[in-house]
Design a protein around this motif. Sequence first.
Motif, PDB file in Angstrom:
ATOM      1  N   LYS A 231     -10.939 -19.078  -0.204  1.00 32.60           N
ATOM      2  CA  LYS A 231     -10.500 -18.602   1.098  1.00 32.60           C
ATOM      3  C   LYS A 231     -10.108 -17.133   1.030  1.00 32.60           C
ATOM      4  N   ASP A 232     -10.349 -16.440   2.114  1.00 33.11           N
ATOM      5  CA  ASP A 232      -9.926 -15.046   2.206  1.00 33.11           C
ATOM      6  C   ASP A 232      -8.473 -15.000   2.653  1.00 33.11           C
ATOM      7  N   GLN A 233      -7.701 -14.127   2.025  1.00 26.69           N
ATOM      8  CA  GLN A 233      -6.287 -13.971   2.336  1.00 26.69           C
ATOM      9  C   GLN A 233      -6.085 -12.669   3.106  1.00 26.69           C
ATOM     10  N   PRO A 234      -5.154 -12.629   4.049  1.00 20.15           N
ATOM     11  CA  PRO A 234      -4.895 -11.363   4.749  1.00 20.15           C
ATOM     12  C   PRO A 234      -4.244 -10.343   3.820  1.00 20.15           C
ATOM     13  N   THR A 235      -4.576  -9.078   3.998  1.00 17.27           N
ATOM     14  CA  THR A 235      -3.994  -8.019   3.178  1.00 17.27           C
ATOM     15  C   THR A 235      -2.649  -7.600   3.761  1.00 17.27           C
ATOM     16  N   SER A 236      -1.877  -6.886   2.967  1.00 21.51           N
ATOM     17  CA  SER A 236      -0.583  -6.415   3.440  1.00 21.51           C
ATOM     18  C   SER A 236      -0.769  -5.188   4.331  1.00 21.51           C
ATOM     19  N   ARG A 237       0.198  -4.942   5.169  1.00 20.19           N
ATOM     20  CA  ARG A 237       0.130  -3.789   6.068  1.00 20.19           C
ATOM     21  C   ARG A 237       0.306  -2.467   5.325  1.00 20.19           C
ATOM     22  N   ALA A 238       0.870  -2.531   4.110  1.00 18.64           N
ATOM     23  CA  ALA A 238       1.065  -1.313   3.324  1.00 18.64           C
ATOM     24  C   ALA A 238      -0.269  -0.723   2.886  1.00 18.64           C
ATOM     25  N   ASN A 239      -1.287  -1.559   2.715  1.00 22.62           N
ATOM     26  CA  ASN A 239      -2.595  -1.069   2.286  1.00 22.62           C
ATOM     27  C   ASN A 239      -3.445  -0.553   3.427  1.00 22.62           C
ATOM     28  N   ARG A 240      -2.972  -0.657   4.641  1.00 21.05           N
ATOM     29  CA  ARG A 240      -3.790  -0.297   5.802  1.00 21.05           C
ATOM     30  C   ARG A 240      -4.188   1.176   5.816  1.00 21.05           C
ATOM     31  N   GLU A 241      -3.304   2.064   5.398  1.00 16.32           N
ATOM     32  CA  GLU A 241      -3.626   3.495   5.387  1.00 16.32           C
ATOM     33  C   GLU A 241      -4.713   3.807   4.366  1.00 16.32           C
ATOM     34  N   HIS A 242      -4.682   3.140   3.212  1.00 13.52           N
ATOM     35  CA  HIS A 242      -5.728   3.350   2.213  1.00 13.52           C
ATOM     36  C   HIS A 242      -7.059   2.812   2.696  1.00 13.52           C
ATOM     37  N   LEU A 243      -7.020   1.687   3.399  1.00 13.27           N
ATOM     38  CA  LEU A 243      -8.253   1.087   3.875  1.00 13.27           C
ATOM     39  C   LEU A 243      -8.871   1.870   5.026  1.00 13.27           C
ATOM     40  N   LYS A 244      -8.060   2.607   5.771  1.00 15.96           N
ATOM     41  CA  LYS A 244      -8.611   3.456   6.835  1.00 15.96           C
ATOM     42  C   LYS A 244      -9.513   4.532   6.256  1.00 15.96           C
ATOM     43  N   VAL A 245      -9.168   5.025   5.083  1.00 21.35           N
ATOM     44  CA  VAL A 245      -9.979   6.041   4.420  1.00 21.35           C
ATOM     45  C   VAL A 245     -11.207   5.406   3.775  1.00 21.35           C
ATOM     46  N   ALA A 246     -11.010   4.242   3.150  1.00 25.97           N
ATOM     47  CA  ALA A 246     -12.105   3.602   2.422  1.00 25.97           C
ATOM     48  C   ALA A 246     -13.129   2.982   3.371  1.00 25.97           C
ATOM     49  N   LEU A 247     -12.674   2.440   4.501  1.00 25.04           N
ATOM     50  CA  LEU A 247     -13.564   1.808   5.475  1.00 25.04           C
ATOM     51  C   LEU A 247     -13.423   2.506   6.822  1.00 25.04           C
ATOM     52  N   PRO A 248     -13.992   3.693   6.971  1.00 25.73           N
ATOM     53  CA  PRO A 248     -13.753   4.449   8.204  1.00 25.73           C
ATOM     54  C   PRO A 248     -14.329   3.799   9.444  1.00 25.73           C
ATOM     55  N   TYR A 249     -15.396   3.016   9.309  1.00 25.85           N
ATOM     56  CA  TYR A 249     -16.019   2.399  10.477  1.00 25.85           C
ATOM     57  C   TYR A 249     -15.581   0.956  10.655  1.00 25.85           C
TER      58      TYR A 249
END
Length: 66
Positions: free
Chosen positions: A45-63
Amino acid sequence: MPKMKTHKGAKRRFKVTGSGKVLQQKGVRGNKINRPKRSQQKWGKDQPTSRANREHLKVALPYGLK
């Protein structure tokens, strides 16, 4: 303006749902010996990520993230 590049490792590890939530798989799947059955059931199962990683993921997954 040039296109932004998607981080290929993040593309394989994270999935963005239609509502905007980011899901990931846990990283303990390589060591299958001596793991409790309860934790083995969560591997598929896929688990939700923490909100702390959201800023890093905005850069890694821009679209992928809004």
